[in-house]
Motif scaffolding. Structure first.
Motif, PDB file in Angstrom:
ATOM      1  N   LEU A  32       4.842   3.974   2.657  1.00 48.32           N
ATOM      2  CA  LEU A  32       4.805   2.672   1.989  1.00 48.32           C
ATOM      3  C   LEU A  32       4.881   1.753   2.984  1.00 48.32           C
ATOM      4  CD1 LEU A  32       5.054   0.913  -0.965  1.00 48.32           C
ATOM      5  CD2 LEU A  32       7.588   0.851  -0.248  1.00 48.32           C
ATOM      6  N   ALA A  33       3.697   0.611   2.797  1.00 49.76           N
ATOM      7  CA  ALA A  33       3.815  -0.334   3.738  1.00 49.76           C
ATOM      8  C   ALA A  33       3.915  -1.883   2.594  1.00 49.76           C
ATOM      9  CB  ALA A  33       2.790  -0.475   4.724  1.00 49.76           C
ATOM     10  N   ALA A  82       2.081  -4.007  10.251  1.00 48.88           N
ATOM     11  CA  ALA A  82       2.848  -2.855   9.249  1.00 48.88           C
ATOM     12  C   ALA A  82       1.809  -2.226   8.102  1.00 48.88           C
ATOM     13  CB  ALA A  82       3.803  -3.373   8.158  1.00 48.88           C
ATOM     14  N   VAL A  83       0.844  -3.085   7.664  1.00 48.25           N
ATOM     15  CA  VAL A  83      -0.246  -2.353   6.742  1.00 48.25           C
ATOM     16  C   VAL A  83      -1.393  -1.993   7.757  1.00 48.25           C
ATOM     17  CG1 VAL A  83      -2.077  -2.937   5.156  1.00 48.25           C
ATOM     18  CG2 VAL A  83       0.055  -3.900   4.817  1.00 48.25           C
ATOM     19  N   VAL A 106       1.187 -13.991   6.734  1.00 47.95           N
ATOM     20  CA  VAL A 106       2.188 -13.173   6.709  1.00 47.95           C
ATOM     21  C   VAL A 106       3.450 -13.516   7.390  1.00 47.95           C
ATOM     22  CG1 VAL A 106       2.824 -10.637   7.341  1.00 47.95           C
ATOM     23  CG2 VAL A 106       0.626 -11.133   6.483  1.00 47.95           C
ATOM     24  N   THR A 107       4.626 -13.639   6.592  1.00 45.36           N
ATOM     25  CA  THR A 107       6.088 -14.159   7.149  1.00 45.36           C
ATOM     26  C   THR A 107       6.789 -12.757   6.950  1.00 45.36           C
ATOM     27  OG1 THR A 107       6.530 -14.488   4.956  1.00 45.36           O
ATOM     28  CG2 THR A 107       5.558 -16.361   6.037  1.00 45.36           C
ATOM     29  N   ASP A 108       6.510 -11.970   6.437  1.00 47.64           N
ATOM     30  CA  ASP A 108       7.589 -10.529   6.425  1.00 47.64           C
ATOM     31  C   ASP A 108       6.671  -9.234   6.241  1.00 47.64           C
ATOM     32  OD1 ASP A 108       9.676  -8.939   6.967  1.00 47.64           O
ATOM     33  OD2 ASP A 108      10.810  -9.785   5.028  1.00 47.64           O
ATOM     34  N   SER A 109       7.230  -8.102   6.917  1.00 45.10           N
ATOM     35  CA  SER A 109       6.424  -6.949   6.387  1.00 45.10           C
ATOM     36  C   SER A 109       7.400  -5.640   6.969  1.00 45.10           C
ATOM     37  CB  SER A 109       4.956  -6.920   7.272  1.00 45.10           C
ATOM     38  OG  SER A 109       5.105  -6.835   8.886  1.00 45.10           O
ATOM     39  N   VAL A 127       1.032  -1.155   0.068  1.00 43.49           N
ATOM     40  CA  VAL A 127      -0.098  -0.094   0.003  1.00 43.49           C
ATOM     41  C   VAL A 127       0.788   1.165   0.037  1.00 43.49           C
ATOM     42  CG1 VAL A 127      -1.951  -0.927   1.076  1.00 43.49           C
ATOM     43  CG2 VAL A 127      -0.172  -0.212   2.419  1.00 43.49           C
ATOM     44  N   SER A 128       0.314   2.385  -0.710  1.00 45.18           N
ATOM     45  CA  SER A 128       1.493   3.476  -1.081  1.00 45.18           C
ATOM     46  C   SER A 128       0.857   4.652  -1.094  1.00 45.18           C
ATOM     47  CB  SER A 128       2.365   2.895  -2.286  1.00 45.18           C
ATOM     48  OG  SER A 128       3.263   3.958  -2.656  1.00 45.18           O
TER      49      SER A 128
END
Length: 241
Positions: free
Chosen positions: A104-105, A82-83, A114-117, A13-14
């Motif tokens: 940005l996320a 994060a999002v 989810v494994t990374d963020s 998302v940006s």
């Protein structure tokens, strides 16, 4: 207005254009973005001021949240931390509060989990709130409560002063559904514990509030239980060392 991008296993998302979003994303995931100041870099969190083109940004990676098994399970039904942080920053702005501007996320999923963020937002050049700022910080917190939200982790260290504005940092928005008056009072009590001088800035209604008295008792109980748990853990660590 932000937009989203699905790119293979990554969801972004940006608030940037698509080309710039990919450029920043690539620099972050490859570890090639320039770190100007690192605030925390451990197994729990990476938090650093970074430079992207001519902009000073804050980069945050919640490593512990990405690696805890039960938190990964929860992401099957909701977005990453994060999002959600990106969306909370947007919401704060829409409600008229001062908070860092999200840039940005991104979150990476495997088998739906989810494994990374990570999340990037504009770095706020402000000073930490101090005792002299308590009336303004308290009023900002009250205003948020009146709009039906908690900010979580309401310590005075999680507010900045930029010009005449109180800036909310390191927060997650939460809408209390069960006994909202008590939950808001507990958040207020936690703020008072982080800055005892703030008691002098309470209104008469807050000083005499039954909810605040109940909140204080519950927080005392919570801290007492945590101390007992630490005491029980210490002998085990001693025996195992």
């Amino acid at each position: 207005m932000s937009f989203s991008i699905n790119d293979g296993s990554w969801y972004l998302v940006s608030n940037l254009d698509e080309a710039t979003s990919y450029e920043l994303f690539d620099a972050v995931v490859r570890g090639q973005i320039r770190r100007e100041q690192v605030f925390r870099d451990n197994w729990r969190t990476l938090s650093a001021q970074v430079r992207f083109r001519d902009d000073a940004l804050q980069l945050k990676v919640s490593r512990a949240r990405n690696n805890r098994r039960w938190e990964r399970l929860l992401t099957r039904f909701r977005g990453s931390d994060a999002v959600r942080s990106f969306r909370h920053l947007e919401r704060m702005s829409s409600m008229g509060f001062s908070a860092p501007e999200p840039v940005l996320a991104g979150e990476q999923r495997r088998a739906g989990f989810v494994t990374d963020s990570f999340v990037c937002y504009h770095y706020v050049d402000g000073r930490p709130a101090g005792p002299e700022d308590v009336p303004a910080v308290l009023e900002a917190l009250r205003k948020l409560h009146r709009q039906g939200y908690l900010r979580t982790d309401a310590q005075i260290a999680n507010f900045l002063i930029a010009g005449d504005s109180v800036v909310f940092i390191d927060f997650r928005l939460k809408k209390p559904w069960f006994l909202p008056a008590l939950q808001k009072a507990r958040e207020l009590d936690r703020f008072l514990r982080s800055c005892p001088d703030a008691r002098d800035a309470l209104t008469e209604k807050e000083v005499s509030s039954r909810w605040l008295r109940v909140a204080r008792w519950l927080e005392d109980l919570s801290f007492g239980i945590r101390r007992l748990k630490r005491r029980f853990r210490e002998p085990r660590k001693t025996r195992n060392s």
